[in-house]
Scaffold this active site. Sequence first.
Site, short mmCIF file in Angstrom:
data_model
loop_
_atom_site.label_atom_id
_atom_site.label_comp_id
_atom_site.label_asym_id
_atom_site.label_seq_id
_atom_site.Cartn_x
_atom_site.Cartn_y
_atom_site.Cartn_z
NE ARG A 1 -12.04 -12.65 -13.47
CZ ARG A 1 -11.39 -12.61 -14.62
NH1 ARG A 1 -10.23 -13.19 -14.74
NH2 ARG A 1 -11.89 -11.98 -15.65
CG HIS B 1 2.63 -2.45 -15.08
ND1 HIS B 1 2.34 -3.68 -14.53
CD2 HIS B 1 3.68 -2.64 -15.90
CE1 HIS B 1 3.18 -4.58 -15.01
NE2 HIS B 1 4.01 -3.97 -15.86
N GLY C 1 0.79 -1.24 0.00
CA GLY C 1 0.00 0.00 0.00
C GLY C 1 0.81 1.28 0.00
NE ARG D 1 -9.90 -11.16 -7.12
CZ ARG D 1 -10.27 -12.45 -7.06
NH1 ARG D 1 -9.59 -13.30 -6.33
NH2 ARG D 1 -11.33 -12.87 -7.72
CG ASN E 1 1.88 3.16 -5.84
OD1 ASN E 1 2.27 4.18 -6.41
ND2 ASN E 1 2.49 1.99 -5.96
CD GLU F 1 5.30 1.85 -8.90
OE1 GLU F 1 4.22 1.59 -8.38
OE2 GLU F 1 6.23 1.02 -8.99
CB THR G 1 -9.16 -2.34 -21.25
OG1 THR G 1 -7.84 -2.87 -21.50
CG2 THR G 1 -9.18 -0.85 -21.54
CG ASN H 1 -2.99 -1.33 -12.59
OD1 ASN H 1 -2.88 -1.43 -11.36
ND2 ASN H 1 -2.24 -2.04 -13.42
C1 GRF Z 1 3.79 -1.27 -7.32
O1 GRF Z 1 5.07 -1.46 -7.85
C2 GRF Z 1 2.76 -1.17 -8.42
O2 GRF Z 1 3.25 -0.53 -9.55
C3 GRF Z 1 2.49 -2.62 -8.71
O3 GRF Z 1 2.50 -3.26 -7.47
C4 GRF Z 1 3.30 -2.50 -6.57
C5 GRF Z 1 2.42 -2.15 -5.41
O4 GRF Z 1 3.13 -1.53 -4.37
N1 GRF Z 1 1.25 -2.76 -9.43
P1 GRF Z 1 2.35 -0.85 -3.18
O5 GRF Z 1 1.41 -1.93 -2.60
O6 GRF Z 1 1.58 0.31 -3.72
O7 GRF Z 1 3.41 -0.47 -2.20
#
Ligand code: GRF
Length: 198
Positions: free
Chosen positions: A60, A104, A7, A86, A9, A169, A136, A102
């Site tokens: 799902r 990435h 968590g 997921r 981000n 990020e 998507t 999202n």
């Molecule tokens: C991040 O690197 C994000 O880009 C990827 O999973 C990681 C999640 O990190 N999808 P956090 O849980 O936000 O610390």
Amino acid sequence: MLISGRGSNLQSIIDAVAAGDLDASIAVVISNRADAQGLSRARAAGIEALHVNPRDHPDRDSYDRAIAAALTARGVELVCLAGYMRLVGQPLLDAFPQRILNIHPSLLPAFPGLDAQRQALEHGAQVTGATVHLVTAALDGGPIVLQAAVPVLPDDTVETLSARVLIQEHRLYPEAIRIVLGGCWTLAGRRFVREATS
Ligand code: GRF
């Protein structure tokens, strides 16, 4: 926000809202894992935090319908995935058309899927980065909202590279949310096009 783990981000978005850098409020944080550290971060910030257990749902689609219902009941306008491990199925996509983001840890379309930083390193890429995109049905394949490049250094490990990507990020995601919520954008095919503002 949908999460599965650490968590960080989520935390960057909580911090951006608290600092007044992002005009939004986080209605709820939902994790598919009970032990996600992000749930504690949410609770510490006074944000509702829910564990929705996939095992309580037969398949799902039923799980995604439950997530969509929980989000809709709270008046959510934008769904942000942050380390949510997921696939997002059709019921959730249909409930929030062009309203799911999202993040990435690569410059998409390079290195989608798991372990993007390891993929970049093993491929010998000299530049990688982070991407915020609309979600998507295609895994990590939706329209790109924002990207940041990060050089791959000769002595990088997955850990050192991931740490430098993560800094980007944390900068990128609040900014991308601000842009998407601002609404001055359209899609031209799969291109995310920002409208000129005066
Ligand atoms: C991040 O690197 C994000 O880009 C990827 O999973 C990681 C999640 O990190 N999808 P956090 O849980 O936000 O610390």
